[in-house]
Write a protein that holds these residues in place. Structure first.
Motif, short mmCIF file in Angstrom:
data_model
loop_
_atom_site.label_atom_id
_atom_site.label_comp_id
_atom_site.label_asym_id
_atom_site.label_seq_id
_atom_site.Cartn_x
_atom_site.Cartn_y
_atom_site.Cartn_z
N VAL A 71 44.47 42.48 31.66
CA VAL A 71 44.78 44.11 31.50
C VAL A 71 46.07 44.49 31.29
CG1 VAL A 71 42.68 44.90 32.65
CG2 VAL A 71 44.86 44.69 33.88
N ALA A 72 47.23 43.21 31.68
CA ALA A 72 48.61 43.61 31.29
C ALA A 72 49.28 42.34 31.11
CB ALA A 72 49.18 44.39 32.51
N LEU A 73 50.40 42.54 30.41
CA LEU A 73 51.33 41.06 30.31
C LEU A 73 52.24 41.51 31.29
CD1 LEU A 73 52.49 39.43 27.18
CD2 LEU A 73 53.99 39.72 29.02
N ILE A 86 50.21 31.56 27.18
CA ILE A 86 49.98 33.19 27.78
C ILE A 86 49.51 33.78 26.54
CG2 ILE A 86 51.56 35.18 28.11
CD1 ILE A 86 53.46 33.43 29.62
N LYS A 87 50.01 33.57 25.55
CA LYS A 87 49.46 34.13 24.16
C LYS A 87 48.00 33.97 23.89
CE LYS A 87 50.23 34.28 18.93
NZ LYS A 87 51.12 34.11 18.10
N ILE A 115 38.56 42.81 40.00
CA ILE A 115 39.91 42.08 40.11
C ILE A 115 40.23 41.94 38.91
CG2 ILE A 115 41.57 40.50 41.30
CD1 ILE A 115 39.50 40.42 43.51
N TYR A 116 41.37 42.27 38.39
CA TYR A 116 42.02 42.28 36.97
C TYR A 116 43.02 41.30 37.05
CZ TYR A 116 38.77 46.27 36.86
OH TYR A 116 37.82 47.37 37.08
N GLY A 117 43.50 40.96 35.83
CA GLY A 117 44.45 40.00 35.75
C GLY A 117 45.68 40.41 35.12
N ALA A 118 46.98 39.76 35.30
CA ALA A 118 48.10 40.08 34.61
C ALA A 118 49.04 38.59 34.54
CB ALA A 118 49.11 41.18 35.14
N ILE A 119 49.22 38.63 33.27
CA ILE A 119 49.94 37.17 33.00
C ILE A 119 51.32 37.37 32.56
CG2 ILE A 119 48.08 35.80 33.59
CD1 ILE A 119 47.79 35.25 30.48
N GLY A 120 52.15 36.79 32.77
CA GLY A 120 53.56 36.78 32.00
C GLY A 120 54.59 35.51 32.79
N TRP A 121 55.59 35.54 32.22
CA TRP A 121 56.76 34.73 32.84
C TRP A 121 57.76 35.38 33.54
CZ3 TRP A 121 55.28 29.55 32.27
CH2 TRP A 121 56.34 28.49 32.95
N ASN A 122 58.15 35.08 34.77
CA ASN A 122 58.94 35.87 35.50
C ASN A 122 60.35 35.61 35.18
OD1 ASN A 122 60.27 34.15 37.89
ND2 ASN A 122 58.19 33.34 37.41
N VAL A 131 45.79 40.73 40.06
CA VAL A 131 46.28 39.83 40.46
C VAL A 131 47.39 39.23 39.48
CG1 VAL A 131 44.29 38.52 39.77
CG2 VAL A 131 45.77 37.32 41.17
N VAL A 132 48.62 38.97 39.68
CA VAL A 132 49.60 38.55 38.77
C VAL A 132 50.12 37.07 38.93
CG1 VAL A 132 51.91 39.31 37.98
CG2 VAL A 132 50.30 41.13 39.07
N GLY A 133 50.06 36.64 37.66
CA GLY A 133 50.40 35.25 37.41
C GLY A 133 51.91 35.22 36.84
N VAL A 134 52.66 34.50 37.35
CA VAL A 134 54.17 34.53 36.94
C VAL A 134 55.17 33.17 36.39
CG1 VAL A 134 54.71 36.45 38.36
CG2 VAL A 134 55.28 34.19 39.26
N ASP A 135 54.08 32.26 36.40
CA ASP A 135 54.48 30.83 35.89
C ASP A 135 53.29 30.15 35.46
OD1 ASP A 135 53.48 29.87 38.39
OD2 ASP A 135 55.71 29.69 39.23
#
Length: 261
Positions: A88-90, A78-79, A56-63, A35-39
Motif C-alpha cells: 500500500v506504500a513505497l 522493489i519495482k 496487515i499491509y505492506g510497504a517496501i523501499g530502500w532506507n 509492515v515495512v521492509g527497508v532492504d
C-alpha cells in the motif's frame, strides 16, 4: 479499533513470538497495521506476513542509511514487487544525516529515484527524515511528491515544517516518543496539527512508549500513543482511534479492492 501505520514485525526481534505479538495487538484493539521492509532481507520478509494476514499491509523501499548499498537489481526488485495487492506504500525512504555510511549525494539520488517510482506506481510514500528536514522538503517539492502524498513517519520536528509537509499532501505520524517526558516539541506540534492529518504508529521493535521505554516495542503499544494523542487533543481514545484509522485508510487508499486475502 486502532491502525498501527508503521511496524517492523518482519524484524528478527519477532522471530520467536510473532503469533503472540499479533494476539496482544488484537487484544489491545489494533485491527490493522503496515509492515515495512527497508532492504532486501526485510523486504523479502514482508510478503509471507501480508499473504497470511488479511489486515496487515505492506510497504517496501530502500532506507537512506544504506543507500550506498542499493544495486540496480534491488531497485528492479522493489519495482516488480510494488504490484503485489497487499503493498500500500513505497517506503520507508528519505534522508538520514545522523549516520555517515551513505554520502548525501547518494542518498539524494536514491530518494529521488524512489519518489519517481512511487509516482509511476500510484502509491503513497513513507518518509524517513533524520536531521535532514530542509533537504527532505526541498526534494519532495522538486519531485512533485504531492501527486501521491504519504506519511511523515515518526515525526519529531516543529509545526512550521509540519505545515509544509501537510501542504505537500502528507500526513503526520507520531510514535512512542510522543509519550516521552522530554518530548515537549512533539506534543506542541501534535496539538497544532489538524485532526484530518494525524496518524499513529509504533515503529516497533524500536521507540517503545513510556513506561516501556528501552524495551522491545510491539504493535499493541500503539494504544499508548493514541491515549497520549487523545489527551493532547482533548478527545476520547475512541475518537482518536476512529480519526486516525480513517486517515490511514484514506492515506493508503485501503478499501475492499486493496485488501489482500
Amino acid at each position: 479499533m486502532l491502525f498501527d501505520t508503521h511496524t517492523h514485525i518482519n524484524d528478527e526481534a519477532f522471530d520467536a513470538d510473532l503469533p503472540a505479538v499479533l494476539d496482544r495487538a488484537r487484544a489491545a484493539g489494533v485491527a490493522q497495521m503496515v509492515v515495512v521492509g527497508v532492504d532486501r532481507a526485510t523486504i523479502e520478509r514482508v510478503f509471507p506476513i501480508i499473504d497470511q494476514h488479511k489486515h496487515i499491509y505492506g510497504a517496501i523501499g530502500w532506507n537512506p542509511e544504506d543507500a550506498i548499498d542499493m544495486t540496480e537489481d534491488d531497485f528492479q526488485m522493489i519495482k516488480q514487487q510494488l504490484s503485489h495487492p497487499g503493498i500500500v506504500a513505497l517506503g520507508e525512504i528519505g534522508l538520514d544525516y545522523h549516520w555517515d555510511k551513505s554520502p548525501k549525494s547518494v542518498q539524494h539520488q536514491i530518494f529521488r529515484r524512489q519518489i519517481r517510482l512511487a509516482k509511476d506506481a500510484g502509491l503513497p510514500l513513507i518518509i524517513h527524515d533524520r536531521e535532514a528536514t530542509e533537504d527532505v522538503a526541498r526534494i519532495l517539492r522538486e519531485e512533485h511528491a504531492e501527486t501521491v502524498g504519504g506519511v511523515m513517519h515518526c515525526y519529531s520536528d516543529n509545526w512550521e515544517w509540519a505545515q509544509q509537509f501537510i501542504d505537500l499532501n502528507f500526513y503526520i505520524s507520531f510514535g512512542g516518543p510522543l509519550t516521552f517526558k522530554n518530548a515537549s516539541l512533539q506534543r506542541e506540534t501534535a496539538e497544532q496539527i489538524p485532526l484530518e492529518h494525524l496518524l499513529i504508529e509504533t515503529d516497533c521493535p524500536f521507540l517503545s512508549p513510556h513506561p516501556f521505554r528501552g524495551k522491545r516495542n510491539e504493535p499493541a503499544r500503539v494504544r499508548l500513543v493514541a491515549e497520549k494523542l487523545a489527551e493532547i487533543k482533548g478527545l476520547t481514545l475512541e475518537q482518536i482511534a476512529q480519526i486516525t484509522t480513517e486517515n490511514a485508510m484514506r492515506c493508503f487508499r485501503i478499501n475492499t479492492a486493496t485488501e489482500n486475502s
